[in-house]
Motif scaffolding. Sequence first.
Motif, PDB file in Angstrom:
ATOM      1  N   GLY A 195       0.819  -1.209   0.000  1.00 15.75           N
ATOM      2  CA  GLY A 195       0.000   0.000   0.000  1.00 15.75           C
ATOM      3  C   GLY A 195       0.848   1.251   0.000  1.00 15.75           C
ATOM      4  N   ALA A 196       0.178   2.408  -0.089  1.00 20.43           N
ATOM      5  CA  ALA A 196       0.883   3.690  -0.033  1.00 20.43           C
ATOM      6  C   ALA A 196       1.504   3.857   1.344  1.00 20.43           C
ATOM      7  CB  ALA A 196      -0.079   4.829  -0.335  1.00 20.43           C
ATOM      8  N   SER A 197       2.800   4.146   1.380  1.00 20.66           N
ATOM      9  CA  SER A 197       3.501   4.211   2.655  1.00 20.66           C
ATOM     10  C   SER A 197       4.731   5.102   2.548  1.00 20.66           C
ATOM     11  CB  SER A 197       3.915   2.804   3.098  1.00 20.66           C
ATOM     12  OG  SER A 197       4.722   2.843   4.250  1.00 20.66           O
ATOM     13  N   LEU A 198       5.147   5.654   3.695  1.00 15.17           N
ATOM     14  CA  LEU A 198       6.379   6.434   3.762  1.00 15.17           C
ATOM     15  C   LEU A 198       7.549   5.589   4.247  1.00 15.17           C
ATOM     16  CD1 LEU A 198       5.309   9.915   5.193  1.00 15.17           C
ATOM     17  CD2 LEU A 198       6.503   9.492   3.054  1.00 15.17           C
ATOM     18  N   ASP A 199       7.292   4.326   4.569  1.00 15.16           N
ATOM     19  CA  ASP A 199       8.336   3.467   5.114  1.00 15.16           C
ATOM     20  C   ASP A 199       8.349   2.154   4.341  1.00 15.16           C
ATOM     21  OD1 ASP A 199      10.359   2.583   6.763  1.00 15.16           O
ATOM     22  OD2 ASP A 199       8.987   1.788   8.263  1.00 15.16           O
ATOM     23  N   ILE A 221      15.729  22.091   2.236  1.00 10.16           N
ATOM     24  CA  ILE A 221      16.682  21.180   1.601  1.00 10.16           C
ATOM     25  C   ILE A 221      17.430  20.356   2.639  1.00 10.16           C
ATOM     26  CG2 ILE A 221      18.856  21.115   0.308  1.00 10.16           C
ATOM     27  CD1 ILE A 221      17.773  23.313  -1.453  1.00 10.16           C
ATOM     28  N   VAL A 222      17.875  21.021   3.713  1.00 10.23           N
ATOM     29  CA  VAL A 222      18.568  20.290   4.780  1.00 10.23           C
ATOM     30  C   VAL A 222      17.644  19.249   5.405  1.00 10.23           C
ATOM     31  CG1 VAL A 222      19.588  20.516   7.079  1.00 10.23           C
ATOM     32  CG2 VAL A 222      20.176  22.161   5.290  1.00 10.23           C
ATOM     33  N   PHE A 223      16.387  19.635   5.650  1.00 11.84           N
ATOM     34  CA  PHE A 223      15.425  18.725   6.269  1.00 11.84           C
ATOM     35  C   PHE A 223      15.139  17.517   5.368  1.00 11.84           C
ATOM     36  CE2 PHE A 223      10.961  17.414   6.851  1.00 11.84           C
ATOM     37  CZ  PHE A 223      11.015  16.999   8.176  1.00 11.84           C
ATOM     38  N   LEU A 224      14.896  17.764   4.076  1.00 10.68           N
ATOM     39  CA  LEU A 224      14.566  16.665   3.164  1.00 10.68           C
ATOM     40  C   LEU A 224      15.743  15.724   2.955  1.00 10.68           C
ATOM     41  CD1 LEU A 224      12.446  18.597   0.504  1.00 10.68           C
ATOM     42  CD2 LEU A 224      11.613  16.986   2.227  1.00 10.68           C
ATOM     43  N   ARG A 225      16.949  16.272   2.915  1.00  9.24           N
ATOM     44  CA  ARG A 225      18.125  15.411   2.759  1.00  9.24           C
ATOM     45  C   ARG A 225      18.393  14.622   4.043  1.00  9.24           C
ATOM     46  NH1 ARG A 225      21.303  15.648  -1.537  1.00  9.24           N
ATOM     47  NH2 ARG A 225      20.989  17.302  -3.078  1.00  9.24           N
ATOM     48  N   TRP A 226      18.105  15.227   5.166  1.00  7.45           N
ATOM     49  CA  TRP A 226      18.310  14.539   6.443  1.00  7.45           C
ATOM     50  C   TRP A 226      17.313  13.398   6.617  1.00  7.45           C
ATOM     51  CZ3 TRP A 226      15.361  16.038  11.236  1.00  7.45           C
ATOM     52  CH2 TRP A 226      15.729  15.241  12.324  1.00  7.45           C
ATOM     53  N   GLN A 227      16.047  13.653   6.298  1.00  3.04           N
ATOM     54  CA  GLN A 227      15.015  12.645   6.487  1.00  3.04           C
ATOM     55  C   GLN A 227      15.007  11.583   5.387  1.00  3.04           C
ATOM     56  OE1 GLN A 227      12.810  12.139   9.007  1.00  3.04           O
ATOM     57  NE2 GLN A 227      13.905  13.721  10.136  1.00  3.04           N
ATOM     58  N   SER A 228      15.400  11.978   4.162  1.00  3.55           N
ATOM     59  CA  SER A 228      15.433  11.033   3.032  1.00  3.55           C
ATOM     60  C   SER A 228      14.105  10.292   2.880  1.00  3.55           C
ATOM     61  CB  SER A 228      16.569  10.016   3.209  1.00  3.55           C
ATOM     62  OG  SER A 228      17.818  10.650   3.261  1.00  3.55           O
ATOM     63  N   PHE A 229      13.032  11.042   2.704  1.00  8.01           N
ATOM     64  CA  PHE A 229      11.706  10.448   2.580  1.00  8.01           C
ATOM     65  C   PHE A 229      11.613   9.586   1.321  1.00  8.01           C
ATOM     66  CE2 PHE A 229      10.530  14.219   5.184  1.00  8.01           C
ATOM     67  CZ  PHE A 229       9.991  13.534   6.254  1.00  8.01           C
ATOM     68  N   THR A 230      10.925   8.468   1.441  1.00  2.65           N
ATOM     69  CA  THR A 230      10.675   7.588   0.313  1.00  2.65           C
ATOM     70  C   THR A 230       9.212   7.178   0.333  1.00  2.65           C
ATOM     71  OG1 THR A 230      12.930   6.721   0.385  1.00  2.65           O
ATOM     72  CG2 THR A 230      11.304   5.441  -0.829  1.00  2.65           C
ATOM     73  N   PHE A 231       8.473   7.545  -0.706  1.00  2.83           N
ATOM     74  CA  PHE A 231       7.086   7.131  -0.837  1.00  2.83           C
ATOM     75  C   PHE A 231       7.042   5.791  -1.566  1.00  2.83           C
ATOM     76  CE2 PHE A 231       6.660  11.687  -0.362  1.00  2.83           C
ATOM     77  CZ  PHE A 231       5.547  11.814   0.461  1.00  2.83           C
ATOM     78  N   GLY A 232       6.133   4.948  -1.158  1.00  2.00           N
ATOM     79  CA  GLY A 232       5.992   3.661  -1.821  1.00  2.00           C
ATOM     80  C   GLY A 232       4.542   3.319  -2.074  1.00  2.00           C
TER      81      GLY A 232
END
Length: 368
Positions: free
Chosen positions: A88-92, A309-320
């Motif tokens: 399913g749709a997930s961030l993890d 930019i710092v936040f997004l690179r730190w968190q490295s979000f991946t949608f699935g």
Amino acid sequence: MVRHRVRSVFTILGVASGMFLFTAVETLQRSLAQATQTTAADTVLVVYRQNRFCPATSRLPEYYANEIRGISGVREVIPVQIVVNNCGASLDVITFRGVPEALLLSFAPEIQLITGSLDDWAKRDDGALLGEVFAARRGLKAGDKFDAAGVTITVAGVIRSPFVQDNNVAYVKLPFLQQASRAGLGVVTQFNVRVHHADDLTGVAQAIDDRFKSDEQPTDTRPEKAFFAETASELIELIRFTRWLGFGAVLAVAALVANALLLIVRGRVKENAVLRTLGYPGRAIGCLVVSEGGLLGLVGGVLGVGVAIVFLRWQSFTFGNEGQTLAVRPDGSVALIGISAALVLGLLASFWPAWQTMTQSIVKNLRS
């Protein structure tokens, strides 16, 4: 700005908040475009089980690879087993890709080994090469063990790739993943087929589907990016909706700067009247207001875009979604767009306050 420090600081923080949201949305949109827009350099087809979406439901005989190789226009065929922890749709999302050991570099020739060793990966049946984003999010390094989706692996190395999806998966040997996932030897999730030229994509895809349309396991073959676009359609619709959030952030920034400048202009009524009495043209005073608006927008934009930019690179979000992953990674173009947008918004929002300054009556302002 200096004379009204508190007001200026809160205006800059407001602009920064709006541009933070704008940068996040723009990063999502650009990541989606890179994953779905076909280019002339794309020569990869994905052969999937017809009417299946989640990797767990797509089961194709591995011997299909030999028959696909005999089709005109095919350069290379690689069987791939995919296992995910959530369809399913997930961030993890955790994604394992099983490929034949000898064909790893053919499947992903762009990968670069950062740490670890390919020899260690070759020696161990449970060895895995992790994408750098995957490894960073899980805090894994060479030698560590990791378990997910019923698969236990030992990290043999960490890799980097210009393709964002490769940075968010774990590559393992095909036989190991077939047995660990209980799919069984001889069964794969999909085939990745490389053709000689991009012009061959449509013809080869049709030929593959025609070859297996009467078999027990018919296929559905599409270009790799088209496959992503259709398989992760729910995720794509969700991301496209965020564009309205970006528009809202832009309008909020413009309104905030305009309101702050109107307050500043009203507080300088007498000063502006005195300057015009001394001979300063209205256009010069108007330019001061416009420059102040541009400065507020620029400072707030740099702050908001930088933090985003710092936040997004730190968190490295991946949608699935349905086994497909979309990495959210900002780049230099997003930063440039964000800062430029903040500056332009600051200038545009200051035109009306500047016009009021230029057209106000000198006598009326002196009396007030």
